[in-house]
Motif scaffolding. Sequence first.
Motif, PDB file in Angstrom:
ATOM      1  N   HIS A  31      46.514  52.887  44.451  1.00 20.26           N
ATOM      2  CA  HIS A  31      46.172  51.693  45.239  1.00 20.26           C
ATOM      3  C   HIS A  31      44.782  51.160  44.911  1.00 20.26           C
ATOM      4  O   HIS A  31      44.444  50.029  45.252  1.00 20.26           O
ATOM      5  CB  HIS A  31      46.259  52.015  46.741  1.00 20.26           C
ATOM      6  CG  HIS A  31      45.232  53.005  47.185  1.00 20.26           C
ATOM      7  ND1 HIS A  31      45.385  54.366  47.031  1.00 20.26           N
ATOM      8  CD2 HIS A  31      44.010  52.823  47.738  1.00 20.26           C
ATOM      9  CE1 HIS A  31      44.305  54.972  47.490  1.00 20.26           C
ATOM     10  NE2 HIS A  31      43.463  54.072  47.925  1.00 20.26           N
TER      11      HIS A  31
ATOM     12  N   THR B  47      44.870  44.306  45.950  1.00 19.97           N
ATOM     13  CA  THR B  47      46.160  44.473  46.632  1.00 19.97           C
ATOM     14  C   THR B  47      47.150  43.361  46.273  1.00 19.97           C
ATOM     15  O   THR B  47      48.349  43.623  46.114  1.00 19.97           O
ATOM     16  CB  THR B  47      45.947  44.524  48.160  1.00 19.97           C
ATOM     17  OG1 THR B  47      44.907  45.475  48.398  1.00 19.97           O
ATOM     18  CG2 THR B  47      47.187  44.980  48.896  1.00 19.97           C
TER      19      THR B  47
ATOM     20  N   LEU C 127      48.781  44.372  43.095  1.00 15.42           N
ATOM     21  CA  LEU C 127      49.669  45.527  43.282  1.00 15.42           C
ATOM     22  C   LEU C 127      50.960  45.105  43.983  1.00 15.42           C
ATOM     23  O   LEU C 127      52.043  45.594  43.647  1.00 15.42           O
ATOM     24  CB  LEU C 127      48.960  46.615  44.104  1.00 15.42           C
ATOM     25  CG  LEU C 127      47.757  47.264  43.432  1.00 15.42           C
ATOM     26  CD1 LEU C 127      47.162  48.330  44.333  1.00 15.42           C
ATOM     27  CD2 LEU C 127      48.126  47.864  42.079  1.00 15.42           C
ATOM     28  N   ARG C 128      50.831  44.177  44.912  1.00 13.77           N
ATOM     29  CA  ARG C 128      52.032  43.700  45.607  1.00 13.77           C
ATOM     30  C   ARG C 128      52.999  43.043  44.626  1.00 13.77           C
ATOM     31  O   ARG C 128      54.214  43.165  44.746  1.00 13.77           O
ATOM     32  CB  ARG C 128      51.654  42.723  46.719  1.00 13.77           C
ATOM     33  CG  ARG C 128      51.186  43.435  48.000  1.00 13.77           C
ATOM     34  CD  ARG C 128      50.878  42.454  49.108  1.00 13.77           C
ATOM     35  NE  ARG C 128      51.999  41.589  49.384  1.00 13.77           N
ATOM     36  CZ  ARG C 128      51.929  40.264  49.556  1.00 13.77           C
ATOM     37  NH1 ARG C 128      50.765  39.655  49.450  1.00 13.77           N
ATOM     38  NH2 ARG C 128      52.998  39.559  49.810  1.00 13.77           N
TER      39      ARG C 128
ATOM     40  N   VAL D 203      53.232  48.769  48.764  1.00 16.85           N
ATOM     41  CA  VAL D 203      51.992  48.229  49.360  1.00 16.85           C
ATOM     42  C   VAL D 203      52.359  47.019  50.220  1.00 16.85           C
ATOM     43  O   VAL D 203      53.351  46.378  50.011  1.00 16.85           O
ATOM     44  CB  VAL D 203      50.941  47.806  48.313  1.00 16.85           C
ATOM     45  CG1 VAL D 203      50.209  48.994  47.784  1.00 16.85           C
ATOM     46  CG2 VAL D 203      51.560  46.993  47.195  1.00 16.85           C
TER      47      VAL D 203
END
Lengths: 516, 516
Positions: free
Chosen positions: B483, B488, B491-492, B516
């Motif tokens: 993570h 983020t 990553l999503r 995530v």
Amino acid sequence: MMGGRSHIRRRFCRLDKAKGAPLLRWGSPKRQMLKTVCKLWRHFVTPFGSYAALRDGQVQLLERVVGSKGLVMDADRLAVANADWTGQYRGNAEVLVAPSSSDEVLQVIKACVAERLPLCIQGGNTSLVGGSVPARDELILSTSKLNRILHFDESSGVLNCEAGCILETLNSHVGQSGYMMPFDLAARGSCMIGGNVATCAGGLHLLRFGPLYGHVLGLEVVVPLEGGQKLNMLSSLRKDNSTFRLANLFIGSEGQLGIVTQVSICAVPRPLTRNVAFLGCLTFQDCLRLLHLIRVRLGPLLSSVEFVDQDCLNCVKEHMKLSNPVATSCPFYLLIETMGFNQDNDGQTTYAAIEQCLEEGHAADGVFAESETQARELWKLRELVSEAFSHDGYNYKYDVSLPIHKYYEIVEKCKDNFGVECVRVGGFGHLGDGNIHLNITSKCPSDSLKKRMDDFVYKWTTENNGSISAEHGIGQLKLHYWHMSRPTAVLRQCVAMKRHFDPSWILNPYKTLQNV
Amino acid sequence: MMGGRSHIRRRFCRLDKAKGAPLLRWGSPKRQMLKTVCKLWRHFVTPFGSYAALRDGQVQLLERVVGSKGLVMDADRLAVANADWTGQYRGNAEVLVAPSSSDEVLQVIKACVAERLPLCIQGGNTSLVGGSVPARDELILSTSKLNRILHFDESSGVLNCEAGCILETLNSHVGQSGYMMPFDLAARGSCMIGGNVATCAGGLHLLRFGPLYGHVLGLEVVVPLEGGQKLNMLSSLRKDNSTFRLANLFIGSEGQLGIVTQVSICAVPRPLTRNVAFLGCLTFQDCLRLLHLIRVRLGPLLSSVEFVDQDCLNCVKEHMKLSNPVATSCPFYLLIETMGFNQDNDGQTTYAAIEQCLEEGHAADGVFAESETQARELWKLRELVSEAFSHDGYNYKYDVSLPIHKYYEIVEKCKDNFGVECVRVGGFGHLGDGNIHLNITSKCPSDSLKKRMDDFVYKWTTENNGSISAEHGIGQLKLHYWHMSRPTAVLRQCVAMKRHFDPSWILNPYKTLQNV
């Protein structure tokens, strides 16, 4: 403000534009129902059916984001931005926005998603396939104000810059530390790095340095996903296996998935020497053998292996008043260029490798440039072919790539099929990359001949595992042949990616890909 | 057949395994309701909550696809396949399937999607992060029988082969025509090209040839999407801008998105000469200056710039009985290697460039190998560092990459923070790629020290725009730090890609990425 859209579009607009008594009262059950129907319609319609027209309120909204200097509505400046430099296409945009930061790009995209306004993304406007001008009346989003060079590290050669930096400017910048950009194009003085990345520019040095995928380390992109998002995938690292390299999906996507706003790219050491030879071969098989031997003997010294057939050379001789430097007349010619770092030895090494090929009989004859002036003269024989063809009659051009053993067959097939109707059929290009520029001329333009040739060339190319677009992309020019470019299952996944990142299909509509 | 799953799983199994009177009669309204609840549960649960257990019927189904020779249930052979060679992980698979064609892979995937059976994809099983053995009791899908070399074209250097071909075999094959594979690893005798592509193998030649993205021309992959699909994205073309290069998304995806079954890759001309020097530098700034100068002076002749600090060299001297060839004791050492095509000049060119750097004062002292034997001796000083550390105490290893100006700072920070508790803290690695192997030894193993070091190293690396995994990947080892690898929002999108191509999350679960 903008007209000429589909029937459905105009009906939607009328609701918005209605003055005086609204067609339906706000909040009435009928209006609510209509809104739900519109929502469902927008969700399920084909991509191009339901854009909004640009209204004054939206223009003011955009002006608040980019400022008055970033908004262009002046007719003369718009005429330039709407003009495609190949002269084949013309857009009808009535507004151009030029954000000066990626945050401004994000705000513009958020507004466009919310208002369902289609966009044409424009960098240096040097597309050869109508990719950089609006297909209809889309808003133009220009990256020209995103032109800051943010960082260059001379130890690693990693450059970080905004999308609107001009290739030549970047090349000069990294050149101060002994580097060069890992690709080069004729449009270097106008084209911008964001556009280069978005179209996966190939160019003159691909044989030596490989494609952009190998050099781009990271990107910042703005995507219309979930109302507009900025994805920071920038990196200055050459090795990073900590997650999927999502940025690679945006390279060569022709702006369909997102707007590139920043680029991290690895520059390469700038060569100091150049040597050029021009050889004649008696068979195409000899050309292939020579390509193989010259590659494994010269390794990374080799920077170009360019191919010109006899018809192309004759065309150059006739129209550009150049003479064939090779004494023996041959059906095929190769221009071989090396670029290196050793002033003392590179010339001698190149000469020895080529001499050996001549002695082994893979080339019939050839010349070796003794000076930079002579090298430039030899390059003219290859660089002026395209212009020579334009003086030869009405000119049909094809940019395709083919598996190397099929490289020249397409020229022969075209001669067989269209030779009688045409003045000349010739092939030249980057043999080392499998990229051939097929040129055909006829006495006068003929739409039916063009259609038959297009159909034949693209069908034959795909049937023989070639690519209908080697380096210029799809844009508007080849949109109707796009379905031939990959198996349907793969194309469906490309469309799935488009639908994921741009669910309202507002980026560069009417171009590059179609619903499958 | 397989036990030890979660509570929920076992309850599901009991229904299937129930003998005699079923818990609920087939077709009863209660059973129908339960089935609907199960269906909804499977749809909404987190990725790892709802796999099926392997039953006899499913094993028979798999056997029908791959034949009895392609199905392994023998305990000894399974023990090998379950064993991770770093010794850190052990799988509990009870069945291994080895399809011998991509169609068989497709059939296996279809069965696994239909039955919701999780899979561990295994190539040469040489992962350093527990990526190639099952995390629990997933079925192993081995690519070892997909081992045919399909085509190699010596003019273009394009190789087409199946995923299970061993790297060394491919290297020998293309070597017959004067080429080599564009990357090299210590695991070359076992690792397979499919795994190399799926993990975006870096290795020893990255500085010279760049990452795999630049060399892989196309892939065939089998994805679990829509019940199982084969995507043919193979190509022998170096230039192809006819649609998004979707294949790039699968490079480095650690088998999360699909199973690579065939690879098209471009080989590079095989160098004929090698020259090696070992230099000592007084400051890290000198190392960076030297890297820059040597790059722009030697260009593509340069194949490696490897870095070893004094602590690492002392460790090698103590445990491997090697001596420092550089007379002046320095805090930093660089191993410089060139590989070229000119037997007469390459040595002299390399020597002259390095001598110039010494004269300019960027290196304090150095030696130049006069023979291949001496070159191998110098390489030992770098190659044996890892082994030397394993004799130095309990060894903690980190494979990270960092922006070049931060490259050595992490070693200093670790010395400051953990120096008192440790025997030695040293850094070595591929300076040219920004990849550092941080090695720390303590007198005895300490879980708390390890946890504190892990947390510090990965946090500091990400805060300084580095990568928590330079070349080894995430696998099981770094899953809980994944993570930190990207913002983020990015990553999503990685998870969105996973959910798109593998909606039932059956490929390589418990590894590489998390929700995530």
